[in-house]
Design an enzyme around this catalytic site. Structure first.
Site: not given
Ligand SMILES: Cc1ncc(COP(=O)(O)O)c(C=O)c1O
Length: 385
Positions: A149, A237, A323, A178, A199-201
């Site tokens: 990422n 749920t 992060c 990613q 991951s959805g977002h």
């Molecule tokens: C490679 C990777 N793993 C895990 C995550 C975590 O995903 P989520 O934000 O859906 O918890 C991210 C989010 O930045 C990511 O880039």
């Protein structure tokens, strides 16, 4: 504003938002309820699960809905490790994993598991020899991401899968958060990874949705206990509307993968060529990396100074990962890649999404050049003071 921080999160798609509102209006009933409305919700949820299984080339029983990437990573790694201690208590991850993998591994250390970290080269790609040397008969889980990422390095997933299956009895998990929708991932067949995370977002769907997918049935412990939803593997749920639109986003991302990747690759190559003549710019990403991520650094300039200056000119980029954006520590990825000290604190990440245009990239280049002149002036003032 030109948004180029799509690896941190993406803007929900209009059709996703519409479908979400509709699903909330019509299918709000609890899918575990026995009345007609519950049965309808449950059947819609089942169709979504089927769609995802079809895209991922697995069966619907192997799809577990979660609250996102971090939960999926926690569930797969902790769940497989704890349920299979008879195979061993050794875990291998790469040195450049996302915090949701690294911290999960660290937490398992307190439960008596030993952790090994596979080294990467200067482009962030894992050293297969190092992985081979670290695999033992006690290795129970190997977790290595598909695309990094922070810098976009692509790991050779098929080769890793083959190595792990040949040399050990370990489960192989791939964080594909990613990579999904940008690179193909071969999940089927005996030689594929055993589990992947989405991951959805990151896919123009909603925050708070994700999938833990398995190639075939595994023995795994839940991490969230309760009413036994999701085949007993993830209680709570089930968020039907979130998951319905997640399935739609997964399908759309898969269908447009080739087209989007070609567009992103062209921009990435263009930016590489654009950045090359600037002697003060160090490019961490390579042309062999993921198409949608490019990270670079300017000697002696902090990442936040750069992103603020770019933002003041209407372009949103980020420090190497969202992060790490609130602390000024050097990221573990940058450290593991051995980026020279003068560049290590100044890494910025540009990440493309499906809404970006050629004009956005042209504007990015114009702003970058302008900001570079500005910040170089600042460094000179600082040096003279
Ligand atoms: C490679 C990777 N793993 C895990 C995550 C975590 O995903 P989520 O934000 O859906 O918890 C991210 C989010 O930045 C990511 O880039």
């Amino acid at each position: 504003m030109i948004y180029l921080d799509n690896s941190a999160t993406t803007k929900p798609d209009e059709q996703i938002l519409k479908a979400f509102v509709q699903a909330n209006k019509r299918f709000f009933a609890n899918p575990a309820s026995l009345h007609e409305m519950g049965v309808e919700s449950n059947s819609l949820l089942g169709r979504s699960r089927q769609q995802i299984a079809q895209v991922l080339n697995t069966t619907e029983e192997q799809i577990v809905f979660t609250s996102g990437g971090s939960e999926s990573n926690n569930f797969i790694i902790k769940g497989l490790a704890r349920a299979n201690t008879h195979r061993g208590k050794h875990i291998i991850v790469s040195a450049v994993e996302h915090a949701s993998v690294l911290e999960t591994a660290r937490a398992l250390e307190h439960e008596g598991f030993t952790i090994d970290y596979v080294k990467v080269d200067h482009q962030g790609v894992i050293k297969l020899d190092d992985l081979k040397n670290k695999l033992t008969k006690d290795t129970v889980v190997v977790s290595i991401m598909h695309v990094n990422n922070e810098v976009g390095a692509i790991q050779p997933i098929q080769e890793i899968a083959q190595l792990v299956h040949e040399e050990s009895r370990a489960f192989f998990h791939v964080d594909a958060i990613q990579s999904f929708g940008k690179l193909p991932i071969q999940f089927a067949g005996e030689q594929g990874p055993d589990a992947i995370t989405i991951s959805g977002h990151k896919l123009n769907a909603l925050k708070g949705s994700g999938v833990a997918a398995f190639r075939k049935r595994v023995t795994i412990e839940p991490i969230i206990h309760g009413g036994g939803q999701e085949m007993g593997l993830r209680s709570g749920t089930v968020a039907v509307p979130q998951n319905v639109v997640l399935a739609k986003a997964i399908r759309l991302a898969d269908e447009s993968r080739q087209e989007n990747s070609a567009k992103y690759s062209a921009w990435r190559n263009d930016l590489h060529a654009f950045l090359e003549p600037f002697t003060e710019v160090y490019v961490l990403s390579s042309n062999e990396g993921a198409p949608h991520i490019i990270s670079c650094s300017i000697a002696g300039i902090k990442g936040e100074v750069l992103i603020n200056a770019m933002q003041a000119n209407g372009v949103i980029v980020s420090t190497s990962s969202a992060c790490h954006s609130k602390d000024s520590k050097v990221s573990h990825v940058v450290q593991a890649m051995g980026v020279p000290d003068e560049y290590a604190r100044g890494v910025i990440r540009i990440s493309f999404g499906k809404d970006n245009t050629d004009e956005d990239i042209a504007e990015l280049k114009r702003v970058f050049e302008k900001v570079l002149k500005q910040v170089k002036g600042e460094v000179k003032k600082y040096e003279m003071a």
